[in-house]
Enzyme design. Structure first.
Site, PDB file in Angstrom:
ATOM      1  N   SER A   1      11.400  44.167  60.486  1.00 26.96           N
ATOM      2  CA  SER A   1      11.094  45.394  61.213  1.00 26.96           C
ATOM      3  C   SER A   1      12.367  45.989  61.825  1.00 26.96           C
ATOM      4  O   SER A   1      13.331  46.263  61.103  1.00 26.96           O
ATOM      5  CB  SER A   1      10.040  45.090  62.284  1.00 26.96           C
ATOM      6  OG  SER A   1       9.529  46.260  62.862  1.00 26.96           O
TER       7      SER A   1
ATOM      8  N   ARG B   1       1.004  48.418  74.561  1.00 22.82           N
ATOM      9  CA  ARG B   1       0.939  47.230  73.706  1.00 22.82           C
ATOM     10  C   ARG B   1      -0.332  47.220  72.875  1.00 22.82           C
ATOM     11  O   ARG B   1      -0.311  46.827  71.700  1.00 22.82           O
ATOM     12  CB  ARG B   1       1.018  45.965  74.554  1.00 22.82           C
ATOM     13  CG  ARG B   1       1.020  44.682  73.744  1.00 22.82           C
ATOM     14  CD  ARG B   1       2.194  44.647  72.774  1.00 22.82           C
ATOM     15  NE  ARG B   1       2.327  43.337  72.136  1.00 22.82           N
ATOM     16  CZ  ARG B   1       3.261  43.037  71.248  1.00 22.82           C
ATOM     17  NH1 ARG B   1       4.134  43.971  70.885  1.00 22.82           N
ATOM     18  NH2 ARG B   1       3.328  41.836  70.717  1.00 22.82           N
TER      19      ARG B   1
ATOM     20  N   ASP C   1       1.142  46.337  54.711  1.00 23.92           N
ATOM     21  CA  ASP C   1       1.909  46.880  55.840  1.00 23.92           C
ATOM     22  C   ASP C   1       1.923  48.401  55.739  1.00 23.92           C
ATOM     23  O   ASP C   1       2.644  48.979  54.938  1.00 23.92           O
ATOM     24  CB  ASP C   1       3.335  46.317  55.794  1.00 23.92           C
ATOM     25  CG  ASP C   1       4.183  46.758  56.987  1.00 23.92           C
ATOM     26  OD1 ASP C   1       3.711  47.569  57.813  1.00 23.92           O
ATOM     27  OD2 ASP C   1       5.331  46.298  57.085  1.00 23.92           O
TER      28      ASP C   1
ATOM     29  N   HIS D   1       1.762  44.625  59.113  1.00 24.32           N
ATOM     30  CA  HIS D   1       3.181  44.562  59.459  1.00 24.32           C
ATOM     31  C   HIS D   1       3.571  43.184  59.988  1.00 24.32           C
ATOM     32  O   HIS D   1       4.706  42.733  59.791  1.00 24.32           O
ATOM     33  CB  HIS D   1       3.501  45.639  60.494  1.00 24.32           C
ATOM     34  CG  HIS D   1       4.957  45.752  60.818  1.00 24.32           C
ATOM     35  ND1 HIS D   1       5.914  45.956  59.846  1.00 24.32           N
ATOM     36  CD2 HIS D   1       5.634  45.690  61.996  1.00 24.32           C
ATOM     37  CE1 HIS D   1       7.114  46.018  60.406  1.00 24.32           C
ATOM     38  NE2 HIS D   1       6.969  45.853  61.707  1.00 24.32           N
TER      39      HIS D   1
END
Length: 377
Positions: free
Chosen positions: A152, A222, A317, A350
């Site tokens: 990432s 979050r 992803d 992901h």
């Protein structure tokens, strides 16, 4: 733990040389928290730098003597006999500037004011992080990394290393990454940041002096982010439409199992992560775009690269989709770089780059085995 690096300890490097950031902000001095695993060989050619993603830190592998449940975030990847084999490699992980795990960040004391940096902490970019990482490598006597790797945002840093310091990187492993964020990803980040920025306890970033924490905003940020890290199949398989009580309650409290999970993740994250750090990390993601200097021609941006590349993507992803990895591959091929590419079939979204998947680990192990053979020559 089997095949673990075992008990580890964080180290700290202090730098008195000012760092002038791309934003023109200046850090007069700073500390970098880091951990190392394995041993450097005689010519220091077996070092691997692992760059962390948005919420990561320097604790990549192993555990702490006083906190045995705190296992490194990539412990399944790094250790004796694992793909990043610490019997063969010297592995370095650090907490990036702006972090909240021992590296100088917004909650640290600004030596110029004697107060926490807060809103005065300079905006960070991937380029700034690479510069600070290079200074740490210099401190450790590492002139060239056998590999720089990460998933990432970590993969973005690895790519930037190959552009900024082409002679200092032999291989790059860019996993579940992208050459820049899509418009949709920038939008997700903006919504997450606004949850924090509009929290009454944020106080413009200077909440430390008020003795409060913008917990609500960080918690929502979050929760939103966590949804984007998972695939629809993974969420459906784990939670489905399951109800906690088995029946509708016709209210706004937690009813579905997925709601309970997201709120738990949000509460846990808000209990240990700094809100300003979250803002800085997501902005660094937004700003990363090496092709902005080359009229948006990625192949031209990659022209300085000398490193060999392993690019890995995951089928499920949707935040950093395989199409984005293929953009990286195409630009590297244009420059006649040595490139290997793997698209892993995975249902974890992901977050797949953090999971122990047989096919994924076989690809990583094979590529790193080849690097190890190069180092031992």
């Amino acid at each position: 733990m089997d095949n673990s690096v075992g008990i580890v300890q964080a180290q700290h490097a202090n730098f008195d040389q000012p760092l002038t950031c791309l934003s023109s902000g200046v850090l007069p001095r700073y500390d970098l928290a880091y951990e190392t695993y394995g041993s450097l060989n005689a010519d220091k050619s077996n070092a691997i730098l692992i760059c962390h993603a948005l919420s990561g830190n320097h604790h990549v592998a192993g555990t702490y003597a006083d906190d045995p449940k705190n296992v490194g975030w990539w412990d399944n990847m790094v250790g004796p006999g694992k793909p990043v084999d610490t019997n063969r490699f010297f592995v370095l992980g650090l907490n990036n500037l702006g972090g909240c795990h021992g590296t100088t960040g917004p909650s640290s004391i600004d030596p110029r004011s004697g107060q926490p940096y807060g809103s005065n902490f300079p905006m960070m970019t991937v380029e700034d992080w690479v510069e600070s990482q290079a200074r740490l490598a210099d401190r450790l006597g590492i002139k060239q990394f056998a590999a720089v790797m990460g998933g990432s945002l970590g993969g973005m840093q690895a790519m930037q290393w190959a552009i900024t310091y082409p002679e200092r990187v032999r291989h790059v492993l860019a996993i579940a990454s992208a050459p820049c964020l899509t418009t949709e990803n920038i939008a997700f980040n903006d919504v997450a940041r606004n949850a924090i920025l509009t929290d009454p306890d944020f106080h413009g970033g200077d909440f430390y002096q008020h003795g409060v924490v913008p917990t609500r905003g960080l918690r929502l940020a979050r929760m939103l982010g966590h949804i984007t890290y998972l695939s629809d199949d993974a969420m459906a398989g784990k939670f489905g439409r399951g109800l906690r009580s088995g029946k509708y309650k016709f209210g706004y409290d937690i009813e579905f199992e997925v709601e309970s999970y997201l709120r738990y993740q949000g509460d846990k994250f808000a209990s240990y992560f700094d809100a300003n750090t979250y803002l800085l990390m997501t902005k660094a993601l937004d700003y990363f775009d090496p092709a902005r200097h080359t009229e948006h021609n990625l192949a031209h941006a990659f022209a300085p690269i000398q490193a060999g590349f392993l690019v890995v993507s995951f089928s499920s992803d949707w935040r950093f989709s395989p199409d984005r990895s293929r953009e990286i591959v195409k630009a590297l091929l244009h420059n006649r770089c040595n490139i290997s590419y793997a698209e892993i079939q995975s249902r974890h979204g992901h977050d797949s780059f953090l999971m122990q998947d047989e096919q994924y680990f076989a690809v990583m192990r094979n590529y790193l085995d080849n690097i190890a053979r190069e180092v031992s020559r």
